[in-house]
Enzyme design. Structure first.
Site, mmCIF file in Angstrom:
data_model
loop_
_atom_site.group_PDB
_atom_site.id
_atom_site.type_symbol
_atom_site.label_atom_id
_atom_site.label_comp_id
_atom_site.label_asym_id
_atom_site.label_seq_id
_atom_site.Cartn_x
_atom_site.Cartn_y
_atom_site.Cartn_z
ATOM 1 N N ASP A 109 1.217 -1.489 -0.389
ATOM 2 C CA ASP A 109 0.135 0.182 -0.085
ATOM 3 C C ASP A 109 0.958 1.552 -0.255
ATOM 4 O O ASP A 109 2.323 0.830 0.187
ATOM 5 C CB ASP A 109 -1.058 -0.107 0.906
ATOM 6 C CG ASP A 109 -1.697 1.013 1.453
ATOM 7 O OD1 ASP A 109 -2.491 1.715 0.924
ATOM 8 O OD2 ASP A 109 -1.905 2.126 2.589
ATOM 9 N N ASP A 136 -0.441 4.650 0.961
ATOM 10 C CA ASP A 136 -0.614 6.110 2.301
ATOM 11 C C ASP A 136 -0.620 5.115 3.553
ATOM 12 O O ASP A 136 -1.366 4.535 4.081
ATOM 13 C CB ASP A 136 -1.766 6.855 1.741
ATOM 14 C CG ASP A 136 -1.784 7.175 0.533
ATOM 15 O OD1 ASP A 136 -0.524 7.934 0.528
ATOM 16 O OD2 ASP A 136 -2.469 7.843 0.053
ATOM 17 N N ASP A 177 -1.249 -1.024 5.750
ATOM 18 C CA ASP A 177 -1.748 -0.071 7.180
ATOM 19 C C ASP A 177 -3.543 -0.270 7.414
ATOM 20 O O ASP A 177 -3.754 -0.073 8.881
ATOM 21 C CB ASP A 177 -1.136 1.316 7.451
ATOM 22 C CG ASP A 177 -2.243 2.426 6.972
ATOM 23 O OD1 ASP A 177 -2.664 3.317 7.301
ATOM 24 O OD2 ASP A 177 -1.767 2.248 5.013
#
Length: 226
Positions: free
Chosen positions: A7, A9, A168
């Site tokens: 991922d 961001d 995250d």
């Protein structure tokens, strides 16, 4: 061959301040009050329209296109001015270097960002040539739909048990699980350990220097996948 998908961001780059700025522009465009910081950042990882819809609710769905357009316009303008230079998290480059040095590991990206956002990240941080597959909101449904991971596996020929998604948020974990891949959660982004576990994380780490060993344990680089 192993495929490790990241991922962006909250995983590779710390973009919380620039995301908050973009969200505030979107809210200002339609005259709605900006939510608190934690609530606003809870949607990071989702595609932009999906994120705004989750924040404002179905009763304000008609405002979402204008909010998303204001966000995108602001991002494009700021990048032309040399702004929105989101830093890499500590240890990111070392991990990418170590994994990229292996002949049996391919690297990819799966993100709710637009492709131009990924291209900006790659250019700013000199990451050209690192990622052999890049999946974005331009061509796939929003996370947690598994399409991004499925596309990445299809493009590289990787099997699900030899594929890991690093992210995250619970959206990343759910996406990985739905695609049959390993789900590795990181706690330095926007969802905490409990939420990552609830999303289906096989393993959760607190620092980037723990990632290589976590991947080795899940993917069994020196043997058959776990």
């Amino acid at each position: 061959m192993y495929l490790v998908i990241f991922d962006c961001d909250g995983t590779l780059i710390d973009s919380q301040d620039t995301i908050l700025h973009g969200l505030s522009v979107g809210y200002e465009a339609v005259g709605l009050p900006m939510p608190d910081r934690r609530t606003a950042l809870s949607i990071v990882g989702l595609s932009l329209e999906t994120a705004f819809l989750q924040l404002v609710g179905a009763e304000n769905a008609h405002l979402v296109p204008e909010m998303a357009n204001a966000y995108r316009t602001s991002k494009i303008s700021r990048r032309k001015l040399g702004l929105d230079l989101d830093p890499l998290y500590p240890g990111t480059r070392d991990v990418l270097d170590r994994l990229g040095a292996r002949d049996d590991v391919l690297l990819g990206v799966a993100t709710g960002k637009a492709r131009r956002g990924v291209d900006h990240m790659v250019e700013v941080h000199d990451l050209g040539g690192r990622f052999v597959t890049v999946q974005t909101a331009d061509t796939s449904p929003s996370k947690p739909h598994p399409d991004m991971v499925l596309r990445a596996m299809s493009e590289t020929g990787a099997e699900p048990l030899r594929t890991a998604m690093i992210g995250d948020t619970s959206f990343d974990m759910e996406m990985a699980r739905a695609a049959g891949a390993h789900a590795v959660g990181v706690t330095w982004g926007y969802h905490d350990r409990d939420r990552l576990r609830a999303g289906g994380a096989h393993v959760v780490i607190d620092h980037f220097d723990e990632l290589y060993d976590a991947l080795d344990a899940r993917l069994a680089f020196d043997g058959e996948p776990a």
